[in-house]
Write a protein that holds these residues in place. Sequence first.
Motif, PDB file in Angstrom:
ATOM      1  N   GLN A  16       0.836  -1.207   0.000  1.00 59.35           N
ATOM      2  CA  GLN A  16       0.000   0.000   0.000  1.00 59.35           C
ATOM      3  C   GLN A  16       0.868   1.253   0.000  1.00 59.35           C
ATOM      4  O   GLN A  16       0.597   2.207  -0.736  1.00 59.35           O
ATOM      5  CB  GLN A  16      -0.894   0.037   1.240  1.00 59.35           C
ATOM      6  CG  GLN A  16      -2.156  -0.784   1.160  1.00 59.35           C
ATOM      7  CD  GLN A  16      -2.869  -0.747   2.501  1.00 59.35           C
ATOM      8  OE1 GLN A  16      -2.627  -1.570   3.360  1.00 59.35           O
ATOM      9  NE2 GLN A  16      -3.742   0.227   2.681  1.00 59.35           N
ATOM     10  N   LEU A  17       1.900   1.251   0.839  1.00 58.39           N
ATOM     11  CA  LEU A  17       2.792   2.411   0.924  1.00 58.39           C
ATOM     12  C   LEU A  17       3.507   2.646  -0.402  1.00 58.39           C
ATOM     13  O   LEU A  17       3.624   3.778  -0.867  1.00 58.39           O
ATOM     14  CB  LEU A  17       3.813   2.214   2.049  1.00 58.39           C
ATOM     15  CG  LEU A  17       3.247   2.198   3.473  1.00 58.39           C
ATOM     16  CD1 LEU A  17       4.319   1.767   4.467  1.00 58.39           C
ATOM     17  CD2 LEU A  17       2.673   3.555   3.858  1.00 58.39           C
ATOM     18  N   ARG A  18       3.979   1.557  -1.012  1.00 56.97           N
ATOM     19  CA  ARG A  18       4.724   1.661  -2.277  1.00 56.97           C
ATOM     20  C   ARG A  18       3.819   2.176  -3.401  1.00 56.97           C
ATOM     21  O   ARG A  18       4.192   3.080  -4.146  1.00 56.97           O
ATOM     22  CB  ARG A  18       5.322   0.295  -2.626  1.00 56.97           C
ATOM     23  CG  ARG A  18       6.341   0.349  -3.756  1.00 56.97           C
ATOM     24  CD  ARG A  18       7.053  -0.979  -3.941  1.00 56.97           C
ATOM     25  NE  ARG A  18       6.127  -2.068  -4.186  1.00 56.97           N
ATOM     26  CZ  ARG A  18       5.937  -3.117  -3.368  1.00 56.97           C
ATOM     27  NH1 ARG A  18       6.622  -3.229  -2.263  1.00 56.97           N
ATOM     28  NH2 ARG A  18       5.077  -4.062  -3.666  1.00 56.97           N
ATOM     29  N   VAL A  19       2.610   1.594  -3.505  1.00 59.96           N
ATOM     30  CA  VAL A  19       1.678   2.022  -4.559  1.00 59.96           C
ATOM     31  C   VAL A  19       1.257   3.476  -4.329  1.00 59.96           C
ATOM     32  O   VAL A  19       1.222   4.278  -5.258  1.00 59.96           O
ATOM     33  CB  VAL A  19       0.438   1.086  -4.628  1.00 59.96           C
ATOM     34  CG1 VAL A  19      -0.633   1.650  -5.547  1.00 59.96           C
ATOM     35  CG2 VAL A  19       0.847  -0.302  -5.101  1.00 59.96           C
ATOM     36  N   GLY A  20       0.977   3.833  -3.065  1.00 61.34           N
ATOM     37  CA  GLY A  20       0.582   5.201  -2.746  1.00 61.34           C
ATOM     38  C   GLY A  20       1.650   6.206  -3.129  1.00 61.34           C
ATOM     39  O   GLY A  20       1.368   7.247  -3.728  1.00 61.34           O
ATOM     40  N   GLU A  21       2.902   5.892  -2.804  1.00 61.29           N
ATOM     41  CA  GLU A  21       4.007   6.803  -3.121  1.00 61.29           C
ATOM     42  C   GLU A  21       4.224   6.894  -4.634  1.00 61.29           C
ATOM     43  O   GLU A  21       4.507   7.969  -5.174  1.00 61.29           O
ATOM     44  CB  GLU A  21       5.291   6.349  -2.414  1.00 61.29           C
ATOM     45  CG  GLU A  21       6.518   7.199  -2.694  1.00 61.29           C
ATOM     46  CD  GLU A  21       6.375   8.685  -2.371  1.00 61.29           C
ATOM     47  OE1 GLU A  21       7.166   9.478  -2.914  1.00 61.29           O
ATOM     48  OE2 GLU A  21       5.471   9.069  -1.599  1.00 61.29           O
TER      49      GLU A  21
END
Length: 132
Positions: A16-21
């Motif tokens: 989630q963090l990677r996709v969001g960034e």
Amino acid sequence: MSKNIHHDGPGPSQRQLRVGETIRRALSEILMRGDIHDPDLNRLSITVGEVRTSPDLKIATAYVLPLGGSGQDVVVELLARNKNELRRAIGKKLGLKYTPDLRFRLDETFDRMDDTRRLFSQDDVRRDVEDE
């Protein structure tokens, strides 16, 4: 005896963090370059502070702020009005099979940082902090 610390559920996953960034960077670049065909939107310089995705990655919420603070009342409305074009541009740029549905919220972390700075600048608070 160990204390249990309770959270409001688990935090976001690494994915989630990677996709969001990744979406945050793409969205920032698209807005900076003025790739969207809306002159009202292109007139604003918009900072994308953070993008949070839902656990299933179907929804991405972008926290935005117009540079200089003016236009806060319209920035979310303008982005929402252009969300389909923004979503297509992000999907194309990132080569995503499925691009999340975009939501936009005003990023209020800057206001909270200002409030915190103001709080720490008060004499009685500064004295208390320095005494510790």
